[in-house]
Design a protein around this motif. Structure first.
Motif, PDB file in Angstrom:
ATOM      1  N   THR A   1      -1.721  -3.816  -3.487  1.00 36.61           N
ATOM      2  CA  THR A   1      -2.572  -3.136  -2.544  1.00 36.61           C
ATOM      3  C   THR A   1      -2.452  -1.626  -2.657  1.00 36.61           C
ATOM      4  O   THR A   1      -1.436  -1.094  -2.905  1.00 36.61           O
ATOM      5  CB  THR A   1      -2.314  -3.633  -1.110  1.00 36.61           C
TER       6      THR A   1
ATOM      7  N   LEU B   1      -4.403   1.852  -0.466  1.00 36.08           N
ATOM      8  CA  LEU B   1      -5.382   2.249   0.602  1.00 36.08           C
ATOM      9  C   LEU B   1      -6.412   3.088   0.005  1.00 36.08           C
ATOM     10  O   LEU B   1      -6.194   3.705  -0.942  1.00 36.08           O
ATOM     11  CB  LEU B   1      -4.650   3.084   1.473  1.00 36.08           C
TER      12      LEU B   1
ATOM     13  N   HIS C   1      -6.047  -0.436   8.064  1.00 37.66           N
ATOM     14  CA  HIS C   1      -5.995  -0.027   6.568  1.00 37.66           C
ATOM     15  C   HIS C   1      -7.261  -0.800   6.001  1.00 37.66           C
ATOM     16  O   HIS C   1      -7.565  -1.812   6.290  1.00 37.66           O
ATOM     17  CB  HIS C   1      -4.802  -0.651   6.040  1.00 37.66           C
TER      18      HIS C   1
ATOM     19  N   TRP D   1       0.719  -1.357   0.094  1.00 35.90           N
ATOM     20  CA  TRP D   1      -0.092   0.005   0.064  1.00 35.90           C
ATOM     21  C   TRP D   1       0.720   1.154   0.089  1.00 35.90           C
ATOM     22  O   TRP D   1       0.400   2.198  -0.536  1.00 35.90           O
ATOM     23  CB  TRP D   1      -1.054  -0.006   1.095  1.00 35.90           C
TER      24      TRP D   1
ATOM     25  N   ARG E   1      -9.549  -5.429   4.442  1.00 34.69           N
ATOM     26  CA  ARG E   1      -9.492  -4.534   5.771  1.00 34.69           C
ATOM     27  C   ARG E   1      -8.391  -5.208   6.790  1.00 34.69           C
ATOM     28  O   ARG E   1      -8.878  -6.558   6.643  1.00 34.69           O
ATOM     29  CB  ARG E   1     -10.783  -4.171   6.376  1.00 34.69           C
TER      30      ARG E   1
ATOM     31  N   LYS F   1      -9.955   7.691   3.557  1.00 39.08           N
ATOM     32  CA  LYS F   1     -10.886   7.547   4.820  1.00 39.08           C
ATOM     33  C   LYS F   1     -12.030   8.517   4.852  1.00 39.08           C
ATOM     34  O   LYS F   1     -11.741   9.759   4.186  1.00 39.08           O
ATOM     35  CB  LYS F   1     -10.312   7.317   6.036  1.00 39.08           C
TER      36      LYS F   1
ATOM     37  N   GLY G   1      -8.438  -1.016   1.933  1.00 40.94           N
ATOM     38  CA  GLY G   1      -7.834  -0.688   0.301  1.00 40.94           C
ATOM     39  C   GLY G   1      -8.577  -1.699  -0.558  1.00 40.94           C
ATOM     40  O   GLY G   1      -9.515  -2.502  -0.191  1.00 40.94           O
TER      41      GLY G   1
END
Length: 146
Positions: free
Chosen positions: A141, A143, A119, A62, A107, A146, A121
Motif C-alpha cells: 500500500t 498513500l 488514509h 504505506w 480508504r 491529499k 491510497g
C-alpha cells in the motif's frame, strides 16, 4: 459461397467479441476475497485473515514497514489498532496463469494507539491459486497525496 463465408466470418468475430466481454469468473471470486479481507480487518478477525494469506505472505505498509504473516496477524490482534472502516474501489485485475495482480484504491479510517487516522491510497495485492484455493502472497500500500 462468398455470402456464406462472410456470414461465418461475422459470426466468428461476434462470438469472439461476446466472449471477451464476459467477465472472467476468477475476477468475481477475487473481488469477494478482497472484500472479505476488508471485513476481517474492521472486525480484527485474525483467523479469517490467516486463511486468506499464504504462509509466505509479505506485506509492505504505506509507511514502508515490512512484515511477514506472523507480524501482520499480530498487528491485527493489537488492541490499540481499531479500524472503523476499510473500503476499496477501482479494482483492476491482471492474470498470469494461476497468479492474479489486483490494484485499486483504498480508504481506511479508525484509531491506532488512541490517535485517529484516515488514509487514502493505492494497493497492489498478489494472489496465487494453489490446490484450488486463492491466497494472497504479497500486499503493498502507498498513500495518495491529499
Amino acid at each position: 459461397m462468398i455470402r456464406t463465408f462472410c456470414c461465418c466470418v461475422l459470426l466468428a468475430v461476434g462470438s469472439v467479441a461476446l466472449a471477451a466481454q464476459q467477465a472472467d469468473p476468477r475476477e468475481s471470486k477475487l473481488q469477494v476475497l478482497e472484500h472479505l479481507w476488508n471485513e476481517a480487518q474492521v472486525n480484527r478477525d485474525a483467523s479469517a485473515l490467516d486463511a486468506l494469506v499464504s504462509s509466505r505472505f509479505v506485506n509492505t505498509e504505506w509507511d514502508g514497514e515490512l512484515s511477514d504473516k506472523r507480524k501482520f496477524l499480530a498487528d491485527i490482534r493489537d488492541p490499540s489498532f481499531k479500524p472503523a472502516a476499510v473500503n476499496i474501489h477501482d479494482l483492476k485485475m491482471n492474470f498470469f496463469g494461476d497468479t492474479a495482480v489486483i490494484t485499486g484504491i483504498y480508504r481506511t479510517q479508525g484509531t491506532y494507539q488512541g490517535k485517529a487516522y484516515d488514509h487514502v491510497g493505492r494497493f497492489t495485492d498478489t494472489w496465487v491459486l494453489e490446490t484450488g484455493k486463492w491466497q494472497c502472497v504479497a500486499s503493498h500500500t502507498s498513500l495518495l497525496k491529499k
